[in-house]
Design an enzyme around this catalytic site. Sequence first.
Site, PDB file in Angstrom:
ATOM      1  N   SER A   1      23.552  25.539 -14.882  1.00  0.00           N
ATOM      2  CA  SER A   1      22.214  26.064 -14.575  1.00  0.00           C
ATOM      3  C   SER A   1      21.968  27.532 -14.869  1.00  0.00           C
ATOM      4  CB  SER A   1      21.876  25.808 -13.107  1.00  0.00           C
ATOM      5  OG  SER A   1      21.473  24.482 -12.948  1.00  0.00           O
TER       6      SER A   1
ATOM      7  N   SER B   1      18.949  24.658 -13.718  1.00  0.00           N
ATOM      8  CA  SER B   1      17.950  24.754 -12.678  1.00  0.00           C
ATOM      9  C   SER B   1      17.380  26.165 -12.486  1.00  0.00           C
ATOM     10  CB  SER B   1      18.561  24.310 -11.342  1.00  0.00           C
ATOM     11  OG  SER B   1      19.604  25.200 -10.958  1.00  0.00           O
TER      12      SER B   1
ATOM     13  N   LYS C   1      16.856  34.381  -7.720  1.00  0.00           N
ATOM     14  CA  LYS C   1      16.617  32.935  -7.669  1.00  0.00           C
ATOM     15  C   LYS C   1      16.356  32.543  -6.219  1.00  0.00           C
ATOM     16  CE  LYS C   1      18.670  28.484  -9.094  1.00  0.00           C
ATOM     17  NZ  LYS C   1      19.830  27.789  -9.689  1.00  0.00           N
TER      18      LYS C   1
HETATM   19  N1  GLN Z   1      21.804  20.280 -14.656  1.00  0.00           N
HETATM   20  C1  GLN Z   1      22.869  20.018 -13.755  1.00  0.00           C
HETATM   21  C2  GLN Z   1      22.391  19.153 -12.623  1.00  0.00           C
HETATM   22  O1  GLN Z   1      21.324  18.675 -12.694  1.00  0.00           O
HETATM   23  C3  GLN Z   1      23.439  21.307 -13.279  1.00  0.00           C
HETATM   24  C4  GLN Z   1      22.621  21.967 -12.250  1.00  0.00           C
HETATM   25  C5  GLN Z   1      23.191  23.266 -11.798  1.00  0.00           C
HETATM   26  O2  GLN Z   1      24.041  23.863 -12.461  1.00  0.00           O
HETATM   27  N2  GLN Z   1      22.736  23.713 -10.650  1.00  0.00           N
HETATM   28  O3  GLN Z   1      23.077  18.929 -11.668  1.00  0.00           O
END
Ligand code: GLN
Length: 481
Positions: free
Chosen positions: A174, A150, A75
């Site tokens: 995410s 994400s 990532k």
């Molecule tokens: N979807 C969540 C957010 O928008 C979690 C994102 C994540 O786990 N990095 O913050």
Amino acid sequence: MTYKSVTEILEAIKKKDISATEITKDYFKRIKASDDLNCFITLTEDSALNRAKKIDKDISKNNLKPLSGLPIAQKDIFCTKGVKTSCGSKMLDNFISPYDATVVDKLNEAGTIMLGKTNMDEFAMGSSNETSFYGAVKNPWDYEYVPGGSSGGSASAVAARISPCSTGTDTGGSIRQPASLCGICGLKPTYGRVSRFGMIAFASSLDQAGLFTTDALDAAILLKEISGHDPKDSTSSTVEVPNYHDYCINSDKKNFTVGIPEEFVNDLNDDVKNSFYESVKILENIGCKIKTINLKHTGLGVSAYQVVAPAECSSNLSRFDGVRYGHRSKKSESLESLYRESRSEGFGKEVKRRILVGTYALSAGYYDAYYLKAQKVRNLIAQDFSQAFEKVDLILGPTTPDKAFKIGEKMNDPIAMYLSDVYTVSTNLAGLPAMSIPMGFKEGMPLGLQIIGNHFDEKDILKLSYLYQKETDWHEQEPGA
Ligand code: GLN
């Protein structure tokens, strides 16, 4: 090429059925054929092939490491020495990291070959991978749908079989949410199990690095390599790292007591509910005892998360000011306008929204009303879980309320977007490990089963996943097959 899993690739390399160079070349061929998924921000083909050559030489001298020759995608939130590390943002579009994150370092040390850096929501803020400066990632099951976020690029790549495994990070879901929407396994370890050094910070008390694979055994193999104490991260744990793989294969534990929180299943639609209870039946047949439990405060999880995470991000992202590294505006005339213009141009809409919310929640006069209250809710949620783990070994629920949604569908409705994390955020607030594994389909799109464990009990999460996958073949389904 018939090698499908990490296990099979490692086996083939060990038996010299295939060389690291051959397998690396094969994955680049696949990546190029699936270019329109937009999984990668950067490909590192030359360095990968050089590294493969070196590893092949080592292998010929019988110098084999645990993951020798295994291709992996990282990532783009993990710093990679000499390689662009953008975090999905224009702010870091020009940033070449001078060092490796500990996760990257450990995987390199174990013999993996990095294929490239995967696309992601900007600074890991999002649930759909649409906030990336590099454009939306597509779901390989249907290109009109989001892969989740994400870590969308990492999930989509493993689901499309253009990388056998990948890394991700999970602050509020995410890893698990995109794993669920893409039909693969996504493991978020206990907070502190894996070092955060060199992982660009979003919300430091919630962020945790983890993995995407197609099955539980692969996740078990990789988790061992990335876990453990790191002197460079004082929040990383000294708890001993077990051999997760051997535990999955050799322990005869199978009669787990599994709790199903009413709060996680009451509002489910029929399709998700049916798939979920089919899975519960399978676990009962294996020998698990099922108990209904309550996690009373988890309904407040998204609200608490959307105060805590933005508050921490507003602080963490203050370092991006156009001075030492990252985007610098050409329009600036004074020091103040250098900050303002660089940040205005460098950050996207969602990141700005979070910084504004977080700064507001932390400001004098509002701190008690928002941040402090959110921290209290966070404690209550953690208590719910610890009480539950006095009665059960593992907790089971769906990963997401529904299958993937369409690209564009939720972009103008941030609240709807935030609610796709309703079943994942609470475990981050409590620092617990959890994993999403495939449990079926709705209208051709994958659904995920979430298994949550007590702190540092990744081994039992993996064991239950392994047992479930011996009885099912959801994890073997491939898009477009
Ligand atoms: N979807 C969540 C957010 O928008 C979690 C994102 C994540 O786990 N990095 O913050």
